[in-house]
Enzyme design. Structure first.
Site, mmCIF file in Angstrom:
data_model
loop_
_atom_site.group_PDB
_atom_site.id
_atom_site.type_symbol
_atom_site.label_atom_id
_atom_site.label_comp_id
_atom_site.label_asym_id
_atom_site.label_seq_id
_atom_site.Cartn_x
_atom_site.Cartn_y
_atom_site.Cartn_z
ATOM 1 N N THR A 1 0.856 -1.180 0.000
ATOM 2 C CA THR A 1 0.000 0.000 0.000
ATOM 3 C C THR A 1 0.891 1.228 0.000
ATOM 4 O O THR A 1 1.897 1.272 0.707
ATOM 5 C CB THR A 1 -0.935 0.028 1.219
ATOM 6 O OG1 THR A 1 -1.803 -1.098 1.132
ATOM 7 C CG2 THR A 1 -1.791 1.283 1.241
ATOM 8 N N PHE B 1 1.209 5.117 0.853
ATOM 9 C CA PHE B 1 0.610 6.144 1.712
ATOM 10 C C PHE B 1 1.190 7.498 1.330
ATOM 11 O O PHE B 1 2.361 7.575 0.949
ATOM 12 C CB PHE B 1 0.963 5.893 3.186
ATOM 13 C CG PHE B 1 0.271 4.695 3.781
ATOM 14 C CD1 PHE B 1 0.732 3.416 3.512
ATOM 15 C CD2 PHE B 1 -0.827 4.846 4.620
ATOM 16 C CE1 PHE B 1 0.100 2.306 4.064
ATOM 17 C CE2 PHE B 1 -1.465 3.745 5.172
ATOM 18 C CZ PHE B 1 -1.001 2.469 4.893
#
Ligand code: PEP
Ligand code: MN
Length: 688
Positions: free
Chosen positions: A278, A280
């Site tokens: 992921t 960010f």
């Protein structure tokens, strides 16, 4: 035997202590080198040296019979940490005010142990300052805290390599006035956690964040008779499992959450794709400037112009400037059905001339461009800081002027500008800007009529006006809700209550609405309701207001100040474009002269002058110029004859009782006549 083991353990403790001491000593040297690099020329990172160092260490590991992979992994981590630390030193030096706080407050969504929490620790850990990590229930609450100053930074997940983009994050970034100052990548390792090491077949309920459930969908499908339920975040789901102590329940979260909540890892690596990352972004209130030696990314949000190939031209502009695209995402453009906002990340730093020129050119093909900021890139799959460009790849030559500047009239145009207005000037953009509001195009061949009362006074009044405007072929409905009045004792407008009914009337009759905004803090909320924001003559040089207007994706009806010359007016418009919003409609409404027979003197010559100087559309407001209804038809006709793209007039059901500007309001009958006159003029023009 026991004693022997104890002795060995003591020895291990000592060795581990020595490792930490060695790391501390290394860090000291890194800090000293970092200080030297602050002033030295040349790159921050020497990849060749790093490779050589790793090779030497691997050889040594082999000699000493230590696993070379372990040594490589450890030292990549150590080198990464050092690079981050040195980059941070540079960022701190260039942004001294952000280092002032003793304790940094960093927001994340979720609870202790959530992936967002862990990546925040990873990102802010190397800073070497005290950090308080604060969990929020939702992204919106977290970002609002950054906006309101309760939090210095927020760690916002933006995309996942399995599940794709996180739409809510993108939409919030478009809506809120925040910037990006960093990014990080986190390897997500989903595990199934339960209170004991139960067999999978005993599990009846699985809880986790919807993203985590989506990323483990294949594993979950294989669990028979198991109910899957969404939860606010992964760590919270783990906490629930601990609290409820039910053997048939499990959560999907990371191994760290298992440690924090005393749970068992029943199964590891349950994601559909093993490589599951992921990305960010670090959100803040103020942008950072980043030393050009640090490899950076820049993020922007844009809406393209309503022209064929506009997106392609935007992408070409980036390519022309060698700005490598790393992400392109589209989301629905709020309030504009079937239109899109594009989110673009590219490699480059706003501090460089190359990016500045590229962005300036980009604006020519956009109607809205919001720069979210430049930040150190951390993009490689192994989650290292992005590597610097190889030495040979020097920056490409950037043309000194935007391309259109070489066109014949451009230099003449620039000589006319007392203070340069690069984005507003026709020197930079030869083509007329067309502004689209719903079905209405402003700036084209068909003259646009904006009409309505000076002030919104009541529901009946504004509905009556809307009906007449619509029935006679007017295009947009005007009505002031926040009124700039000469006397504080005069009617000041109905504020947001008025805006609600104006919006309702506009929607009922299919007319986009125009209303004035006076205060910077009203810009965002009014932009949510009104289709066009008007800036009144009295606020033309309210620069804080203008900067705020640059941040909204709504056209601005920009009136000329009654004491402003054309250069000052265009210079003020430049503020709006420079802050990102390219959708400005100029409005000539009369200036102060020695003449008192009219309320103001309508400067009709401003129309051809502006059409020569700028690509922006220009309309005329004869109502505020004349101050009486009597000369409006003549001045409206004159405006269109000299090339205005439209007119704005005031009309009222009963001018005698109007709460503001009654004497200049047209009755409905007069308005009807005026519309017939405009239609006839246009028809004659077309048939020519
Ligand atoms: C208006 O349009 O009602 C108004 C206040 O106009 P100006 O700013 O041109 O005076
Ligand atoms: Mn008025």
């Amino acid at each position: 035997m026991q004693r022997e083991i104890q002795d060995l353990r003591n020895k291990l403790d000592e060795i581990d202590g020595n490792i930490v001491d060695a790391l501390a000593a290394r860090q000291q040297v890194i800090t000293t080198i970092g200080q030297a690099k602050l002033t030295a020329e040349g790159g921050l990172r020497d990849l060749t040296r790093e490779q050589e160092l790793l090779a030497r260490l691997v050889a040594r590991a082999k000699d000493a019979d230590v696993d070379p992979h372990l040594v490589t992994r450890l030292f990549r981590e150590i080198l990464d940490h050092s690079v981050r630390r040195q980059q941070q030193n540079l960022v701190d030096r260039d942004n001294p005010d952000r280092t002032a706080a003793d304790v940094l407050v960093v927001g994340y969504q979720g609870t202790d142990g959530a992936n967002s929490h862990l990546v925040a620790q990873k990102h802010f850990g190397p800073r070497g300052v005290e950090v308080e990590y604060r969990g929020y229930d939702s992204f919106e609450e977290m970002l609002q805290a950054v906006h309101d100053g309760g939090c210095n930074y927020a760690m916002l997940p933006i995309e996942n390599t399995t599940a794709g983009s996180i739409n809510e994050s993108y939409d919030l970034l478009a809506r809120m006035n925040l910037v990006l100052v960093g990014e990080d990548i986190w390897k997500i390792e989903h595990c199934l956690l339960a209170i004991e090491d139960v067999p999978l077949s005993h599990i009846r309920r699985v809880y986790s964040h919807p993203q985590a459930l989506a990323q483990c969908s294949e594993f979950l499908r294989r669990l028979k008779d198991t109910h899957v339920e969404s939860f606010t975040d992964t760590a919270m789901a783990a906490r629930k499992i601990r609290d409820e102590q039910d053997l048939s329940q499990a959560a999907i979260a990371n191994a760290e959450a298992a440690r924090i909540y005393g749970l068992h890892v029943v199964k590891q690596g349950i994601a559909n794709q093993k490589e599951n990352f992921t990305r960010f972004v670090v959100v803040a209130r103020e942008p950072v400037t980043v030393d050009e030696r640090i490899p950076c990314k820049t993020s922007v949000i844009l809406a393209t112009k309503h022209e064929e190939g506009a997106l392609l031209r935007c992408l070409n502009t980036l390519a022309d400037h060698h700005l490598n695209l790393t992400k392109l995402e589209s989301r629905p453009r709020p309030n504009n059905p079937w239109e899109y906002l594009f989110y673009i990340d590219f490699e480059g730093n706003l501090a460089s001339q190359q990016v500045q020129t590229g962005l300036r050119e980009l604006t020519a093909n956009t109607s809205y461009l919001k720069v979210l900021g430049s930040y150190p890139a951390r993009t490689t799959r192994e989650n290292r800081p992005a590597e610097p460009k190889p030495a040979g790849a020097s920056r490409p030559k950037v043309p000194a002027e935007p391309k259109a500047a070489s066109a014949p009239t451009a230099s003449v145009m620039q000589q006319l500008e007392k203070k340069p207005y690069k984005l507003v000037s026709r020197a930079g953009r030869m083509k007329d800007t067309l502004i689209q509001v719903g079905n209405v195009t402003i700036g084209g061949a068909e003259p646009v009529v904006i009409a309505g009362p000076c002030s919104v006074e009541s529901r009946d009044q504004i509905f009556a006006c809307a009906r007449v405007v619509k029935e006679n072929g007017g295009h947009l409905l005007r009505g002031g809700c926040f009124k700039p009045r000469t006397s504080p004792y005069s009617f000041q407008g109905m504020g947001y209550e008025g805006l609600d009914i104006l919006e309702e009337a506009g929607r009922t009759f299919g007319l986009p609405i125009v209303t004035e905004v006076m205060h910077p803090s009203d810009v965002q909320p009014v932009a949510r309701q009104a289709d066009i924001l008007q800036i009144g003559a009295r606020n033309m040089q309210n620069f804080s207001l203008l900067k705020e207007l640059g941040k909204v994706d709504r056209p601005i009806l920009f009136k000329r100040g009654m004491m402003a010359d054309i250069d000052e007016w265009l210079g003020a418009a430049e503020y709006i474009l420079a802050a990102g919003n390219q959708q400005v409609i100029l409005c000539e409404r009369g200036i102060r002269t020695f003449e008192t027979a009219t309320r103001n003197t309508l400067d009709l010559s401003a129309v051809p002058v502006c059409r020569e100087r700028t690509h922006l559309p220009i309309i005329v407001d004869p109502s505020h110029a004349c101050g009486t209804y009597r000369w409006i038809p003549q001045m409206a006709a004159g405006s269109l004859a000299v090339g205005a793209h439209g007119i704005m007039v005031e009309t009222h059901p009963d001018p005698a009782t109007a709460k503001s500007d009654g004497p200049q309001a047209l009755t409905f009958e007069m308005f009807e006549k005026l519309m017939a006159q405009i239609h006839a003029m246009h028809a004659a023009q077309v048939s020519k």
